[in-house]
Design a protein around this motif. Sequence first.
Motif, PDB file in Angstrom:
ATOM      1  N   ILE A 141       0.660  -4.700   9.573  1.00  0.00           N
ATOM      2  CA  ILE A 141       1.588  -4.586   8.453  1.00  0.00           C
ATOM      3  C   ILE A 141       2.893  -5.228   8.876  1.00  0.00           C
ATOM      4  O   ILE A 141       3.197  -5.304  10.064  1.00  0.00           O
TER       5      ILE A 141
ATOM      6  N   ILE B 176       7.705  -1.502   6.666  1.00  0.00           N
ATOM      7  CA  ILE B 176       7.402  -0.124   6.277  1.00  0.00           C
ATOM      8  C   ILE B 176       8.584   0.436   5.508  1.00  0.00           C
ATOM      9  O   ILE B 176       9.737   0.245   5.911  1.00  0.00           O
TER      10      ILE B 176
ATOM     11  N   ASN C  60      -4.448  -5.336   5.501  1.00  0.00           N
ATOM     12  CA  ASN C  60      -3.206  -5.874   6.034  1.00  0.00           C
ATOM     13  C   ASN C  60      -2.150  -6.087   4.976  1.00  0.00           C
ATOM     14  O   ASN C  60      -1.713  -7.197   4.714  1.00  0.00           O
TER      15      ASN C  60
ATOM     16  N   LEU D 189       0.795  -0.379  14.482  1.00  0.00           N
ATOM     17  CA  LEU D 189       0.286  -1.208  13.390  1.00  0.00           C
ATOM     18  C   LEU D 189       1.244  -2.361  13.111  1.00  0.00           C
ATOM     19  O   LEU D 189       0.830  -3.488  12.826  1.00  0.00           O
ATOM     20  N   LYS D 190       2.525  -2.060  13.210  1.00  0.00           N
ATOM     21  CA  LYS D 190       3.496  -3.098  12.931  1.00  0.00           C
ATOM     22  C   LYS D 190       3.503  -4.142  14.052  1.00  0.00           C
ATOM     23  O   LYS D 190       3.553  -5.336  13.804  1.00  0.00           O
TER      24      LYS D 190
ATOM     25  N   SER E 296       0.845  -1.187   0.000  1.00  0.00           N
ATOM     26  CA  SER E 296       0.000   0.000   0.000  1.00  0.00           C
ATOM     27  C   SER E 296       0.878   1.234   0.000  1.00  0.00           C
ATOM     28  O   SER E 296       1.873   1.290   0.713  1.00  0.00           O
TER      29      SER E 296
ATOM     30  N   LEU F  97       4.050  -1.388   3.623  1.00  0.00           N
ATOM     31  CA  LEU F  97       3.422  -0.074   3.612  1.00  0.00           C
ATOM     32  C   LEU F  97       4.478   0.955   3.248  1.00  0.00           C
ATOM     33  O   LEU F  97       5.521   1.025   3.890  1.00  0.00           O
TER      34      LEU F  97
ATOM     35  N   SER G  98      -5.346   2.668   3.846  1.00  0.00           N
ATOM     36  CA  SER G  98      -4.300   1.914   3.158  1.00  0.00           C
ATOM     37  C   SER G  98      -3.995   0.607   3.844  1.00  0.00           C
ATOM     38  O   SER G  98      -3.469  -0.303   3.219  1.00  0.00           O
ATOM     39  N   THR G  99      -4.252   0.524   5.145  1.00  0.00           N
ATOM     40  CA  THR G  99      -3.867  -0.681   5.870  1.00  0.00           C
ATOM     41  C   THR G  99      -5.023  -1.616   6.165  1.00  0.00           C
ATOM     42  O   THR G  99      -4.855  -2.612   6.862  1.00  0.00           O
TER      43      THR G  99
END
Lengths: 280, 333, 296
Positions: free
Chosen positions: B209, B212, B175, B203-204, B95, B179, B171-172
């Motif tokens: 995700i 990054i 999953n 998020l990580k 994403s 990213l 965008s997330t």
Amino acid sequence: MKYYGFDKSPLEQYITFWQNLLRGDLGVSISLFPGNSVVSIVGSRIPYTLELVIPVLIISFLLGNWIGAKAAYIGGKLSNFIYFLSVFSNRLPSFWFGMVLVYLLAIRFHIFPPYGYQTLEIRPMLWWDISTWNPTAFLDKLRYFCLPFISLFIVYLGGWATGMRAMVIHELDSGYIRYAEALGFRKNKVQSYAQRNAILPQFTGLNLYLNALIGETTVVETVFGWPGVGRLMYQSVVSQDYSVIFGSFLVVMIVVVVGNFIIDVLYGLVDPRIRIGGRA
Amino acid sequence: MAGALLEVENLKGYYRGAFGVVHGVDGVTLTLEGGEVVGLAGESGCGKSTLAELVSGSPPRNLYYEGGRIIVDGFEIYKIDPEILRKEVQCKRMSYVPQASMESLNPVKRIRKFLLDVMEERIGEKPKNEEEVVKMAAEHFKKLGLEPWVLDRYPFELSGGMKQRVVIGISTLWNPKLLIVDEPTSALDVVSQKRMIKALMDLKEEGIIQSILFISHDISTLRQICDRCVVMYAGKIVETGSMEDIISSPLHPYTQGLISSIVSYEPGKRRRGRYIKSIPGEHPDLRNPPPGCRFHPRCPYAMEVCKTEVPPVIISEKGKREVSCWLYSRGGK
Amino acid sequence: MKIGREYFKQAAGIWSLLIANLKFKIGFSIVVVIALLGIIGPFVTPDPLTYHWDESGLPPLTLGHLLGTTAPWGQDVFAQLCTGIRNSLFVGILGGGIGTLIAVLVGTLGPYKGGIADDIANFTTNIVMVFPVYPALLVLSAAVPKEGRSVLLVATLIALTSWPWAARTIRSQVLSLKEREFVNLAKLSGMSSRSIVLREVLPNMMAYVTMVFVLLMGGAMLAETGISLLGVGPIPQFHITLGSMLYNCMSNPVASWREMWWWYIPPGVVLTILLSAIFVMHSGMDEVFNPKLRRV
């Protein structure tokens, strides 16, 4: 003399004029139709003008913007061709183009009647009287309607197409379009996003075009003998019938102002930023 | 390097327009493994955003892919069918959050309408149960600190930071393993910046995700979140290494200049007597990049060979450090 | 004089930029060609006004008459066309010029005097803007007795009804320029408002004002044709314009006007080509002055 009030002094005439105006009385026509009130004369002509103006405005707006948007996506040679075509058609003097159409389609090839509003034998169809609605009358009306409609329509179609094409090309470079593409949107969806945003500024153009359209309709009506307010104004100017001149001009102004108002309201409904206000 | 999440090999991307041809990205090679946070640093115009746009698969209209390979989770972008790119890779495995993501939301649609559109584009048809979709999204947005009422608003009713978080949220949602965020903190105030970085870390942590690719011109921001750092200059990569290595012992003269131009408050470290150093000169015009090493006009250590030959990429023994500079070609590090 | 020199420098610079642009070249050359037809034409063609009675009017390509003759007066259509081009261009330039002048006056007056003057300027602009052009022109032209309708008068009337939108755009340009640094600098150094406008703002707006003039000129020609067709333009017997040709054709007493296509089609063709060329010229100018619009 007494009938028209000319025997009073100018000052009295002036005061009476405003008094009457506020009461909705526009006076009596001087020459052509002795004894008929201006209100009834002008009033009877308004529907015919609106019959031309409203369809031209709406249909050219919808179709023209659609063509412009499509031209913007397609790109390449076809897009440029459509661009030049729309620019050219926008520059046509509508009344002159009407004359050309009359020659080609009415004189050379007798497809459409060259003049007038209806055939004398057929009972005319009036919008407000349902009993007069029937297919023959409607088709007859349509036949007479086509040429003046097309001569105005083509010009404004080109105008919308040119403008919309430029707006969409501009929109396609925006951030939200690129994000939508990065998210994997289909082409159709991306295009509808661009269109939805590009059409907003076009509404301001609608105001300007309405003003111009009313004027051009005046001349087109004269060329085609269409019994509208514009032609009435022209006839009254020629015969120096002052009360009718004034009355018809006033009506035209009212139509323009009301039209502008309606368009502004419409724009407010369509653009959420106006509707809700939001932060600056 | 099998198994890497993102592999870029000798990627070239040029801008073509009335202004000429600009060599935005000229032969870039890098890899990103699953689970790492890699920072992409460099000054404005060095090609970081260009690289990200090319990787995302939907570059802007005047940016053209000119060569090289990009492989995301096994899918080779620009070689596979665009439909597969659209359906399998974009948004699902990778994403992209563009720069100035405040502008990324459709101004005339409410957030939830936009969300439903995205859903529809992903699954190919209108979602059967809209309420559920919205609820699920609201849950997801909560993790980014966004209240459910945000969904009912138009973009112009939200603040910049909120809009940015909305974009990251959208965008997330699926999953994605990778990213790519482009300058997410540049337009925010310091407090919002911290919040944004924390949100990304969360998020990580939660596994939403995996990796990054964090693009920023600000090394002090990168330091807070990145494991590894890649430094770019004038369309090429000049140095790669772990974040700590880059900061404590930068190898390439450009990186050295970058690091020493940071002003930061470091408790315990004395900075008195030191003044801010800046890198002299100007960014080169990428329509006509300088021959040899692109940094040589501004480099304090420039040698004769730097002006004519493109420096090779030297990899350290451990494989974790790379630098592209003639200073290290003999003897090496 | 110093102010004049500023303008001249600007103008020369602008011209060299314009002439390099393709769109401008095409548009301008077409306009020049047609203008030449209008300027030289009347000297080499028979007098368009002499007539001899001829009931039917000859179609084009008959001997001696390239585009045929009119009916019933037997005047050469091509000769009329050339004179018509000249007069229509004249009305266009005059009308456009006066309109631009008014627009510049109103557009710069508001931002510079501020306060009540600005309000008045805005108010007038808005009011006149709502007037539909053709009906207003009709009424105004009709108010003047037939004998008094000269080209100058008609051009002025056209200018009076078409200046508002130009004034509005000029006003926004002036407002944006007003805030730029060089103007503030001039103010700090004590220049009077009037000097600032004349010396600093207007030279930078030359480009924009020229573009506005070009558009207004095209609009004026179109408007003149429209009202001439209705018979309320410049006196058709003395001044032949493209519009008056249409009027004469439509109101001739002998044959149906629709049959005599060689009479009414050429003026419109020429007018359309002229207007299109002006538009292309204008977008060329836009490209030169607005670098953002340049595309591959």
